[in-house]
Design a protein around this motif. Structure first.
Motif, PDB file in Angstrom:
ATOM      1  N   LEU A  76       0.768  -1.098   0.076  1.00 26.13           N
ATOM      2  CA  LEU A  76      -0.020   0.029   0.059  1.00 26.13           C
ATOM      3  C   LEU A  76       0.841   1.446  -0.071  1.00 26.13           C
ATOM      4  CD1 LEU A  76      -2.938  -0.767   2.377  1.00 26.13           C
ATOM      5  CD2 LEU A  76      -3.010  -0.405  -0.017  1.00 26.13           C
ATOM      6  N   SER A  77       2.231   1.277   0.722  1.00 25.17           N
ATOM      7  CA  SER A  77       3.111   2.498   0.811  1.00 25.17           C
ATOM      8  C   SER A  77       3.375   2.615  -0.722  1.00 25.17           C
ATOM      9  CB  SER A  77       4.147   1.875   1.810  1.00 25.17           C
ATOM     10  OG  SER A  77       4.933   2.997   1.619  1.00 25.17           O
ATOM     11  N   ARG A  78       3.693   1.726  -1.390  1.00 20.04           N
ATOM     12  CA  ARG A  78       4.073   1.889  -2.808  1.00 20.04           C
ATOM     13  C   ARG A  78       2.998   2.375  -3.738  1.00 20.04           C
ATOM     14  NH1 ARG A  78       6.915  -3.008  -1.282  1.00 20.04           N
ATOM     15  NH2 ARG A  78       5.271  -4.283  -2.254  1.00 20.04           N
ATOM     16  N   ALA A  79       1.612   1.850  -3.424  1.00 17.65           N
ATOM     17  CA  ALA A  79       0.424   2.170  -4.325  1.00 17.65           C
ATOM     18  C   ALA A  79       0.293   3.495  -3.886  1.00 17.65           C
ATOM     19  CB  ALA A  79      -0.736   1.380  -3.949  1.00 17.65           C
ATOM     20  N   ILE A  80       0.438   4.190  -2.685  1.00 18.06           N
ATOM     21  CA  ILE A  80       0.160   5.334  -2.299  1.00 18.06           C
ATOM     22  C   ILE A  80       1.003   6.388  -3.079  1.00 18.06           C
ATOM     23  CG2 ILE A  80      -0.230   6.987  -0.370  1.00 18.06           C
ATOM     24  CD1 ILE A  80      -1.286   4.590   1.296  1.00 18.06           C
ATOM     25  N   ALA A  81       2.503   6.060  -2.899  1.00 19.86           N
ATOM     26  CA  ALA A  81       3.272   6.996  -3.487  1.00 19.86           C
ATOM     27  C   ALA A  81       3.152   6.995  -4.937  1.00 19.86           C
ATOM     28  CB  ALA A  81       4.739   6.168  -3.354  1.00 19.86           C
ATOM     29  N   ALA A  82       2.536   5.920  -5.757  1.00 17.84           N
ATOM     30  CA  ALA A  82       2.235   5.947  -7.241  1.00 17.84           C
ATOM     31  C   ALA A  82       1.152   6.920  -7.563  1.00 17.84           C
ATOM     32  CB  ALA A  82       1.991   4.643  -7.818  1.00 17.84           C
ATOM     33  N   ALA A  83       0.291   7.233  -6.472  1.00 19.12           N
ATOM     34  CA  ALA A  83      -0.801   8.004  -6.800  1.00 19.12           C
ATOM     35  C   ALA A  83      -0.680   9.255  -5.931  1.00 19.12           C
ATOM     36  CB  ALA A  83      -1.968   7.172  -6.283  1.00 19.12           C
ATOM     37  N   PRO A  84       0.284  10.306  -5.782  1.00 23.70           N
ATOM     38  CA  PRO A  84       0.328  11.256  -5.036  1.00 23.70           C
ATOM     39  C   PRO A  84      -0.668  12.308  -5.066  1.00 23.70           C
ATOM     40  CG  PRO A  84       1.791  11.479  -7.053  1.00 23.70           C
ATOM     41  CD  PRO A  84       1.207  10.169  -7.189  1.00 23.70           C
ATOM     42  N   ASP A  85      -1.694  12.360  -5.979  1.00 23.57           N
ATOM     43  CA  ASP A  85      -2.592  13.372  -6.175  1.00 23.57           C
ATOM     44  C   ASP A  85      -3.914  12.815  -5.499  1.00 23.57           C
ATOM     45  OD1 ASP A  85      -2.669  11.095  -7.961  1.00 23.57           O
ATOM     46  OD2 ASP A  85      -4.315  12.310  -9.292  1.00 23.57           O
ATOM     47  N   LEU A  86      -4.068  11.489  -4.997  1.00 26.87           N
ATOM     48  CA  LEU A  86      -4.944  11.260  -4.149  1.00 26.87           C
ATOM     49  C   LEU A  86      -4.682  11.111  -2.752  1.00 26.87           C
ATOM     50  CD1 LEU A  86      -5.951   7.747  -5.985  1.00 26.87           C
ATOM     51  CD2 LEU A  86      -7.071   9.949  -6.077  1.00 26.87           C
ATOM     52  N   SER A  87      -5.372  11.834  -1.989  1.00 25.34           N
ATOM     53  CA  SER A  87      -5.152  11.909  -0.508  1.00 25.34           C
ATOM     54  C   SER A  87      -5.890  10.940   0.008  1.00 25.34           C
ATOM     55  CB  SER A  87      -5.805  13.201   0.211  1.00 25.34           C
ATOM     56  OG  SER A  87      -7.386  13.341  -0.432  1.00 25.34           O
ATOM     57  N   THR A  88      -4.991   9.846   0.629  1.00 20.16           N
ATOM     58  CA  THR A  88      -5.285   8.655   0.945  1.00 20.16           C
ATOM     59  C   THR A  88      -4.901   8.521   2.551  1.00 20.16           C
ATOM     60  OG1 THR A  88      -4.932   7.813  -1.019  1.00 20.16           O
ATOM     61  CG2 THR A  88      -4.894   6.115   0.824  1.00 20.16           C
ATOM     62  N   GLU A  89      -5.848   7.879   3.251  1.00 25.67           N
ATOM     63  CA  GLU A  89      -5.503   7.429   4.661  1.00 25.67           C
ATOM     64  C   GLU A  89      -5.491   5.969   4.753  1.00 25.67           C
ATOM     65  OE1 GLU A  89      -8.306   9.127   7.557  1.00 25.67           O
ATOM     66  OE2 GLU A  89      -9.741   8.298   6.460  1.00 25.67           O
ATOM     67  N   VAL A  90      -4.742   5.204   5.750  1.00 27.65           N
ATOM     68  CA  VAL A  90      -4.703   3.677   5.980  1.00 27.65           C
ATOM     69  C   VAL A  90      -5.205   3.523   7.634  1.00 27.65           C
ATOM     70  CG1 VAL A  90      -3.627   1.527   5.980  1.00 27.65           C
ATOM     71  CG2 VAL A  90      -3.118   3.276   4.059  1.00 27.65           C
ATOM     72  N   ILE A  91      -6.161   2.868   7.849  1.00 27.76           N
ATOM     73  CA  ILE A  91      -6.620   2.496   9.058  1.00 27.76           C
ATOM     74  C   ILE A  91      -6.451   1.095   9.252  1.00 27.76           C
ATOM     75  CG2 ILE A  91      -8.640   2.509  10.633  1.00 27.76           C
ATOM     76  CD1 ILE A  91      -9.672   4.800   8.894  1.00 27.76           C
ATOM     77  N   VAL A  92      -5.857   0.679  10.246  1.00 27.41           N
ATOM     78  CA  VAL A  92      -5.913  -0.881  10.616  1.00 27.41           C
ATOM     79  C   VAL A  92      -6.449  -1.094  11.941  1.00 27.41           C
ATOM     80  CG1 VAL A  92      -4.339  -2.711  11.586  1.00 27.41           C
ATOM     81  CG2 VAL A  92      -3.735  -1.515   9.364  1.00 27.41           C
ATOM     82  N   VAL A  93      -7.494  -2.120  11.743  1.00 30.92           N
ATOM     83  CA  VAL A  93      -8.512  -2.232  12.913  1.00 30.92           C
ATOM     84  C   VAL A  93      -7.638  -3.559  13.398  1.00 30.92           C
ATOM     85  CG1 VAL A  93     -10.549  -2.667  13.785  1.00 30.92           C
ATOM     86  CG2 VAL A  93     -10.239  -1.103  12.185  1.00 30.92           C
ATOM     87  N   ASP A  94      -7.105  -3.896  14.516  1.00 28.82           N
ATOM     88  CA  ASP A  94      -6.590  -4.732  15.042  1.00 28.82           C
ATOM     89  C   ASP A  94      -7.584  -5.789  15.932  1.00 28.82           C
ATOM     90  OD1 ASP A  94      -3.988  -6.695  15.311  1.00 28.82           O
ATOM     91  OD2 ASP A  94      -4.951  -6.625  17.225  1.00 28.82           O
TER      92      ASP A  94
END
Length: 308
Positions: free
Chosen positions: A24-42
């Motif tokens: 996901l880190s790589r995918a987010i870096a490949a889409a810098p124009d998309l403001s993205t947050e990642v939420i992990v629910v453990d």
């Protein structure tokens, strides 16, 4: 002002979760124009997953639950705090391709009636994993993932349920997509409501997509957006519980959409099929064939029979 919220519900799969977040880190870096947050629910992991997320992925928002919330409860909890215009519900046993985020967002923007879209799931060897579905019928409830389905795997009920008559290489309208990776529009979520937590695991995405379809939202399958799915790495740790939860959810779905009478008939049918499998494993155990394996299956089938 947030475009995308990615929600991952995780339970005792620390290594897989790490690989998922790295992809996901790589995918987010490949889409810098998309403001993205990642939420992990453990969900109360005991393998150190929360500490790993805190130490290695400080940019991820972690919700550490003290109990196992299940797929439905965990995703509902994550979405309650999400800010995105879209929600990407993602299993931790996945590795996404770098271009997946733009593929999904662009598709949804071009199809305003799409409430949800599912990417193409791949096995680790690159082959296509079945993820497109029609809504269950009475026929598929009795034939799919049952002893009948094992005996007659190419029957018409299973083929229709898995959209076997449509090529997996083209975008297409489907009834629902496997919840390992499902991309949902916030507007649709707000109208349809949260995932029904009485399912805990299995059939919850089926039910949500059916509720969405009833008020006019469409669900699509998009093969251009791809990810690897290792499948079942959390649930395989508790095989008997997984089987019980699957059958419990199947019966709940049947009661909701087909009524109490068919639910009772299906329950009896399932009990008979698991009794046959228990007897088969018992005979093999008595004959001395792979006794440890047979004993494990006898115990698991016995638990399912008691539950049914």
């Amino acid at each position: 002002d947030m475009e995308l919220s990615i929600i991952i519900v995780s339970w005792n799969v620390k290594s897989l979760l790490r690989d998922c977040l790295n992809s996901l880190s790589r995918a987010i870096a490949a889409a810098p124009d998309l403001s993205t947050e990642v939420i992990v629910v453990d969900s109360a992991s005991s393998d150190g997953s929360p500490d790993m997320v805190r130490q290695e992925f400080p940019w991820v928002r972690l919700i550490a639950s003290e109990k196992n919330l299940g797929y439905a409860g965990g995703n509902n909890r994550g979405i309650d705090t999400a800010r995105g215009r879209f929600f990407f519900l993602l299993n931790p046993d996945t590795v996404v391709h770098s271009d997946i985020l733009h593929q999904l967002v662009d598709f949804m923007d071009r199809h305003p009636q799409s409430g949800a879209v599912g990417p193409q799931l791949l096995w680790p060897d690159g082959s296509i994993q079945s993820s497109r579905r029609r809504f269950p019928t009475l026929g598929s409830l009795f034939w799919e993932s049952t002893l009948l389905g094992q005996w007659f795997p190419n029957n018409r009920y299973i083929r229709d349920y898995h959209c076997a008559g449509q090529t997996p290489d083209q975008p297409q309208l489907v009834d629902w997509v496997v919840g390992a990776a499902i991309f949902i529009r916030r507007d649709a979520w707000q109208q349809v409501g949260p995932i029904d937590e009485d399912y805990f695991m299995y059939f919850e995405e089926t039910d949500w997509c059916r509720r969405a379809a009833e008020i006019g939202w469409l669900t699509y399958y998009l093969p251009g957006a791809r990810l690897i799915h290792f499948e079942g790495k959390s649930s395989e740790q508790v095989i008997a519980a997984r089987t019980i939860r699957f059958q419990r959810s199947k019966l709940r779905y049947t009661r909701k959409y087909f009524g109490a009478t068919w639910t009772a008939v299906l329950r009896v049918f399932l009990w008979i099929t698991f009794a046959i499998q228990w007897l088969e494993e018992t005979v093999k155990w008595l004959l001395g064939h792979k006794r440890n394996l047979r004993k494990q299956r006898m115990v698991a089938y016995g638990q399912v029979l008691r539950e049914l």
